[in-house]
Design an enzyme around this catalytic site. Structure first.
Site, short mmCIF file in Angstrom:
data_model
loop_
_atom_site.label_atom_id
_atom_site.label_comp_id
_atom_site.label_asym_id
_atom_site.label_seq_id
_atom_site.Cartn_x
_atom_site.Cartn_y
_atom_site.Cartn_z
N GLY A 104 37.69 65.58 130.55
CA GLY A 104 38.96 65.02 130.73
C GLY A 104 39.92 64.83 129.36
O GLY A 104 40.89 65.24 129.35
N ASP A 127 27.07 63.97 129.09
CA ASP A 127 26.88 64.69 130.32
C ASP A 127 26.25 66.33 129.99
O ASP A 127 25.61 66.61 130.94
CB ASP A 127 27.80 64.62 131.10
CG ASP A 127 28.30 63.44 131.74
OD1 ASP A 127 27.40 62.41 131.44
OD2 ASP A 127 29.35 63.07 132.16
N MET A 169 22.40 58.89 133.85
CA MET A 169 23.87 59.32 134.03
C MET A 169 23.93 60.84 134.08
O MET A 169 23.24 61.63 134.17
CB MET A 169 24.29 58.76 132.88
CG MET A 169 25.00 57.32 133.00
SD MET A 169 26.23 56.77 131.68
CE MET A 169 26.89 55.45 132.44
N GLU A 222 22.87 60.45 138.67
CA GLU A 222 23.70 59.63 139.53
C GLU A 222 24.74 60.50 140.44
O GLU A 222 25.15 59.74 141.36
CB GLU A 222 24.55 58.80 138.61
CG GLU A 222 25.64 59.85 137.56
CD GLU A 222 26.57 59.07 136.79
OE1 GLU A 222 26.94 57.80 137.16
OE2 GLU A 222 26.85 59.53 135.86
N HIS A 252 24.54 52.65 131.57
CA HIS A 252 25.21 52.74 130.20
C HIS A 252 24.26 52.38 129.17
O HIS A 252 24.61 52.64 127.97
CB HIS A 252 26.18 51.65 130.14
CG HIS A 252 27.44 52.02 131.10
ND1 HIS A 252 27.65 51.83 132.52
CD2 HIS A 252 28.55 52.78 130.75
CE1 HIS A 252 28.70 52.26 133.01
NE2 HIS A 252 29.29 52.85 131.95
N GLN A 254 22.03 54.19 128.24
CA GLN A 254 21.73 55.51 127.81
C GLN A 254 22.68 55.88 126.68
O GLN A 254 22.74 56.63 125.93
CB GLN A 254 21.81 56.75 128.63
CG GLN A 254 20.67 56.75 129.79
CD GLN A 254 20.78 57.41 130.85
OE1 GLN A 254 20.80 58.42 131.46
NE2 GLN A 254 21.62 56.76 131.80
O1 F6P Z 1 30.78 61.04 130.93
C1 F6P Z 1 29.90 60.23 130.47
C2 F6P Z 1 29.48 59.20 131.56
O2 F6P Z 1 28.67 58.27 130.81
C3 F6P Z 1 29.04 59.68 132.94
O3 F6P Z 1 27.75 60.18 132.77
C4 F6P Z 1 29.30 58.74 133.95
O4 F6P Z 1 29.51 59.00 135.02
C5 F6P Z 1 30.75 57.90 133.16
O5 F6P Z 1 30.68 58.30 131.96
C6 F6P Z 1 30.69 56.35 133.57
O6 F6P Z 1 31.91 55.92 133.07
P1 F6P Z 1 32.39 54.75 132.70
O7 F6P Z 1 31.76 54.47 131.39
O8 F6P Z 1 33.87 54.70 132.70
O9 F6P Z 1 31.86 53.84 133.67
#
Ligand code: F6P
Length: 322
Positions: A104, A127, A169, A222, A252, A254
């Site tokens: 993004g 990721d 994640m 996930e 989170h 991780q």
């Molecule tokens: O892109 C990194 C990530 O940790 C993904 O693995 C996870 O789906 C997403 O961000 C979670 O986003 P947020 O921290 O906004 O909840």
């Protein structure tokens, strides 16, 4: 180049601070002033900039997260949001931006570059789904955290002859799950790219139980079609599965770890290389690591695409589970 801005955007990743430090110190070494943007694109649209000197980036490398802060900023997807950002950048005489982030974030950087503000990306996301880098900043730390969790779960699981469904994640990418599964010795790995019917998970666990294993580990990405809660409910109704089943979501946890040496070095190398390129006039792409070298991949090859997992490694994970 008179001045540049640096920002971290999207999900934080351990190693981002090392990248900010390298970008700042290399830029200053080349006579370029550096501004840090607070909270990613959000701060870019409100002119929330702080001057970064040599001392401001001292003592940050050993911490996970990003000392500049990060945010998800949907307004930046609009041309108005980006025009406001350019207005602030011009007001500060900034002529280039380094964007540390994942998919993004690099999409936003590409749009800004198209509007005439030179940008360059640094590949960073736990990721590991970004095209243009074999490995991105934060992956190694996140993987090691997941692995440590699996090792711990195996200890308690063995005492009770249990199997754990462990959600990791990775948004829509199964990389973290697959690598955790292989390095943690999982019985099964469930990823979005190659859906596994719940019945196969049950068969795998039941066969492991019958082979005499004292614990079972199933790593679930996930973004998998059948998530941990669905699998837990399904497994609970299978009398022949053998193991008692429990589920754990790492989430989170991780992302919050102390960056490994690998992530500090990766952040440093990619950050330094990106700012060197930007100052020399190269922009419009992402700097990543390919075959041990810092490489530049144009946004046109990065934006709107994601990297998949290696199906050979997925097949190997299955063979090794026996
Ligand atoms: O892109 C990194 C990530 O940790 C993904 O693995 C996870 O789906 C997403 O961000 C979670 O986003 P947020 O921290 O906004 O909840």
């Amino acid at each position: 180049m008179k001045a540049i801005a640096v920002l971290t955007s999207g999900g934080d990743a351990p190693g981002m601070n090392a990248a900010i430090r390298a970008i700042t110190r290399v830029a200053i070494d080349r006579g370029t002033q550096v501004f840090g943007v607070k909270r990613g694109y959000q701060g870019l649209m409100t002119g929330d900039f702080i001057p970064l000197g040599l001392r401001e980036v001292g003592g940050v490398m050993q911490y996970g997260g990003t000392f500049l802060g990060s945010a998800r900023a949907p307004e930046f997807k609009t041309p108005e949001g980006r025009k406001t950002a350019i207005k602030y950048l011009e007001a500060f005489d900034i002529n280039g931006v380094v964007v540390i982030g994942g998919n993004g974030s690099q999409t936003g950087a590409s749009a800004l570059n198209d509007m005439g503000m030179p940008t360059i990306g640094v590949a960073s996301t736990i990721d590991n789904d970004l095209i243009g880098s074999e490995i991105t900043i934060g992956v190694d730390t996140a993987l090691n955290i997941a692995l440590e969790a699996v090792d711990r779960l195996k200890v308690t699981a063995s005492s009770h002859r249990r199997a754990f469904l462990v959600e990791v994640m990775g948004r829509d990418c199964g990389y973290l799950a697959l690598m955790t599964g292989i390095s943690g010795g999982a019985e099964a790995v469930i990823i979005p790219e190659i859906p596994t019917p719940p019945q196969e998970v049950v068969e795998e666990l039941s066969a492991s139980y019958k082979r005499g294993k004292t614990n079972g580990i199933v790593i679930v990405a996930e973004g998998a079609k059948h998530g941990v809660n669905e699998l837990l409910a399904y497994c609970a109704e299978q009398p022949d599965i053998g193991f008692e089943i429990r589920a754990v979501t790492l989430g989170h946890v991780q992302r919050g770890g102390t960056p490994t040496a690998y992530d500090r070095l990766l952040g440093t190398r990619l950050g330094a290389n990106a700012v060197e390129r930007l100052i020399e006039g190269e922009h419009g792409g992402v700097v990543g690591m390919i075959k041990g070298e810092e490489t530049f991949t144009p946004y046109s090859e990065v934006v709107g695409r994601t990297k998949g997992v290696d199906p050979k490694l997925f097949a190997l994970a299955d063979v090794l589970a026996k």
